[in-house]
Design a protein around this motif. Structure first.
Motif, PDB file in Angstrom:
ATOM      1  N   HIS A  28     -20.225 -29.237 -18.246  1.00 35.05           N
ATOM      2  CA  HIS A  28     -18.918 -29.728 -17.850  1.00 35.05           C
ATOM      3  C   HIS A  28     -18.330 -30.578 -18.964  1.00 35.05           C
ATOM      4  CE1 HIS A  28     -20.552 -33.648 -16.760  1.00 35.05           C
ATOM      5  NE2 HIS A  28     -21.335 -33.110 -15.851  1.00 35.05           N
ATOM      6  N   THR A  65     -15.111 -33.605 -19.672  1.00 36.18           N
ATOM      7  CA  THR A  65     -14.109 -34.497 -19.111  1.00 36.18           C
ATOM      8  C   THR A  65     -12.773 -34.322 -19.843  1.00 36.18           C
ATOM      9  OG1 THR A  65     -14.530 -36.333 -20.610  1.00 36.18           O
ATOM     10  CG2 THR A  65     -15.921 -36.168 -18.639  1.00 36.18           C
ATOM     11  N   ARG A  93     -12.418 -33.780 -14.647  1.00 34.48           N
ATOM     12  CA  ARG A  93     -13.524 -33.034 -15.227  1.00 34.48           C
ATOM     13  C   ARG A  93     -13.475 -31.587 -14.770  1.00 34.48           C
ATOM     14  NH1 ARG A  93     -19.053 -35.541 -13.662  1.00 34.48           N
ATOM     15  NH2 ARG A  93     -18.849 -34.218 -11.822  1.00 34.48           N
TER      16      ARG A  93
END
Length: 119
Positions: A50, A52, A33
């Protein structure tokens, strides 16, 4: 040894746009991530967004609909497109990566890039 190098911070007027970039380099097996956090003066560091390796994203409520995070896995690079910027977006933006290096998990941070939203 792993390094995260950020770029793109600048002074911008309210309503303007900026694009931040962060490239990870070094002895990297894989990156699970990558994301962006920010810290305004006198405040705690907070998550901005964020993403992944599979493309799953998460955004802070304050930036939803204005910021877009994206990633180029082959380049170990993450981007943050910031539109409709507000003065309250002013902060140092830090890149973060949860990754595996030398077959061990690590959490790395960039040095930070300053975004100032002001007229």
């Amino acid at each position: 040894q792993v390094q995260l190098v950020e770029s793109g911070g600048s002074l911008v007027q309210p309503g303007g746009s900026l694009r931040l970039s962060c490239a990870a380099s070094g002895s990297i097996n894989s990156i699970y991530r990558m994301g962006w956090y920010r810290q305004a003066p006198g405040k705690q560091r907070e998550l901005v967004a964020h993403i992944t390796s599979g493309g799953i994203t998460n955004y802070a409520d304050s930036v939803k609909g204005r910021f877009t995070i994206s990633r180029e896995n082959a380049k170990n690079t993450v981007y943050l497109q910031m539109n409709s910027l507000k003065p309250e977006d002013t902060a140092v933006y830090y890149c973060n990566a949860h990754l595996v290096s030398m077959n061990r998990p690590y959490d790395y941070w960039g040095q930070g890039t300053l975004v100032t939203v002001s007229s």
